[in-house]
Design an enzyme around this catalytic site. Structure first.
Site, PDB file in Angstrom:
ATOM      1  N   TYR A   1       6.556  -9.189   8.332  1.00  0.00           N
ATOM      2  CA  TYR A   1       6.306  -7.761   8.522  1.00  0.00           C
ATOM      3  C   TYR A   1       6.526  -7.384   9.984  1.00  0.00           C
ATOM      4  O   TYR A   1       6.350  -8.208  10.885  1.00  0.00           O
ATOM      5  CB  TYR A   1       4.852  -7.418   8.201  1.00  0.00           C
ATOM      6  CG  TYR A   1       4.465  -7.446   6.739  1.00  0.00           C
ATOM      7  CD1 TYR A   1       4.562  -6.300   5.958  1.00  0.00           C
ATOM      8  CD2 TYR A   1       3.967  -8.606   6.152  1.00  0.00           C
ATOM      9  CE1 TYR A   1       4.180  -6.311   4.618  1.00  0.00           C
ATOM     10  CE2 TYR A   1       3.584  -8.629   4.814  1.00  0.00           C
ATOM     11  CZ  TYR A   1       3.692  -7.478   4.060  1.00  0.00           C
ATOM     12  OH  TYR A   1       3.318  -7.487   2.737  1.00  0.00           O
TER      13      TYR A   1
ATOM     14  N   ASP B   1       0.826  -1.206   0.000  1.00  0.00           N
ATOM     15  CA  ASP B   1       0.000   0.000   0.000  1.00  0.00           C
ATOM     16  C   ASP B   1       0.858   1.252   0.000  1.00  0.00           C
ATOM     17  O   ASP B   1       2.023   1.217   0.414  1.00  0.00           O
ATOM     18  CB  ASP B   1      -0.855   0.042   1.276  1.00  0.00           C
ATOM     19  CG  ASP B   1      -1.749  -1.172   1.405  1.00  0.00           C
ATOM     20  OD1 ASP B   1      -2.175  -1.714   0.373  1.00  0.00           O
ATOM     21  OD2 ASP B   1      -2.023  -1.562   2.555  1.00  0.00           O
TER      22      ASP B   1
END
Lengths: 242, 242
Positions: free
Chosen positions: B110, B52
């Site tokens: 992540y 994103d």
């Protein structure tokens, strides 16, 4: 009248140093109007030191005498709401009447960060000086130890500082590595104009064989014998000692 | 023809995500023309994932088939000279003919960073989501363990991902504290659209008593039962597993 001690943190890229300047954002130039609006009176801020444009601070101290009655714990959020993102007030406390952020200061601790890598790191570019050639942190550390103790630092003082006495005492002076970062930590009772940045430039000059030794540069008391001035964005004021 | 595997690092603030978009700088939109100029041919880049806008990457992988003969070690500085400061190519190596940065990927790791402090930090503002109220990292960690293993993550998938199968397996899921930073580390074989950011929003919703438990939200298979989507700038892709 109260005497307040404010502790700041700021990202150096956003400021043209600490001292007020016309037509350029500076640490004092941003803090003073925010504080004056809150206090409702003109104020004379005392800063712990003058920092160069681009130099960062994790800790930077300011003292100010004011009639303002806002409690310390409410000063912090009120000031932070008025200050730019690149600066934050992290603490506020009552100081003795005769406390002065600069003259009461017993010492300061700086860290200069070198990113020792052939490839840039987008997360370090704004806070470390990148040097591609491999650095030997042990050799740098041996040289750095020559700064320890009381010396005339005339070789490490840029013109324009306006200070006569160039004798300062260093409590800590070491170079160490954390992965790709090579860090120079230096603490002392005072620092001359551009002193830490010239120390870094000289350590590298000795490392690269362009300068005989820190000891000889110190003894010369001559700026022209030292290395160049390392860039500002690698330097950070980490602590102010009272 | 060679098949190259490029490893990138980028600061998310500079890019509107990884996929090419008209009129906005993106990771692929910046890398592709630089690579094509070097190779002297049009190229089809394969990215390890779609990220994103605003999401950072310490490691992001791209594979590309090319007739270009420049050795890998010379590709790195040549590309970095052409890329913006916010992006760096950190590695380049020859990959097997059938290697594909996305389809060969076995998993990704992540870290979501929360700056848990009442006062902002100018050195963290671009890379961590600030939350003022005190967070209990042990409670968050207990909830995070419910993500471990194989689950249908439909509750943690934003509309618009265009993927049918919502079953993924998580290898690592933990929350821990480093000073003022509260970190959520999550590794798995694949991630749905906004998945990590909805996981963070849900952990906080459970922490604050607005959501019953991660276990119940998982079982519901309904996005409306999960927490809100945490902001992009706290998220960083740390590792890509092949």
């Amino acid at each position: 009248m109260r005497n307040l001690l404010l502790t700041l943190r700021f990202h150096g890229a956003a400021f043209h140093g600490s001292a007020i300047q016309p037509n350029a954002p500076t640490v004092q130039g941003v803090l003073q109007p925010a504080l004056e609006r809150l206090a409702g009176e003109p104020l004379a801020l005392k800063c712990c030191s003058r920092t160069d444009a681009g130099v960062h601070a994790r800790v930077f101290c300011v003292s100010v005498r004011t009639a303002c009655r806002i409690p310390c714990e409410r000063m912090i959020p009120a000031l932070n709401a008025a200050l730019p993102e690149a600066m934050a007030v992290t603490a506020c406390r009552e100081a003795p009447e005769d406390f002065h952020a600069r003259y009461s200061c017993k010492g300061k601790r700086y860290v200069y960060r070198i990113h020792n890598s052939a490839v840039r790191d987008p997360f370090l570019a704004d806070r470390a000086w990148r040097i591609s050639r491999p650095l030997n942190e042990e050799r740098l550390n041996r040289e750095a130890s020559a700064f320890l103790g009381r010396h005339d630092f005339s070789s490490f003082c840029a013109a324009g500082g306006g200070v006569e006495d160039h004798v300062r005492e260093m409590f800590t002076s070491r170079v160490y590595r954390e992965g790709e970062l090579v860090l120079f930590e230096i603490a002392g009772d005072g620092f001359l104009y551009h002193m830490v940045r010239i120390m870094v430039g000289t350590l590298l000059a000795v490392h690269d064989g362009k300068c005989p030794s820190v000891r000889e540069v110190l003894a010369a008391r001559d700026r022209s014998r030292a290395g160049s001035t390392a860039p500002a964005h690698g330097l950070c004021l980490e602590d102010v000692l009272y």
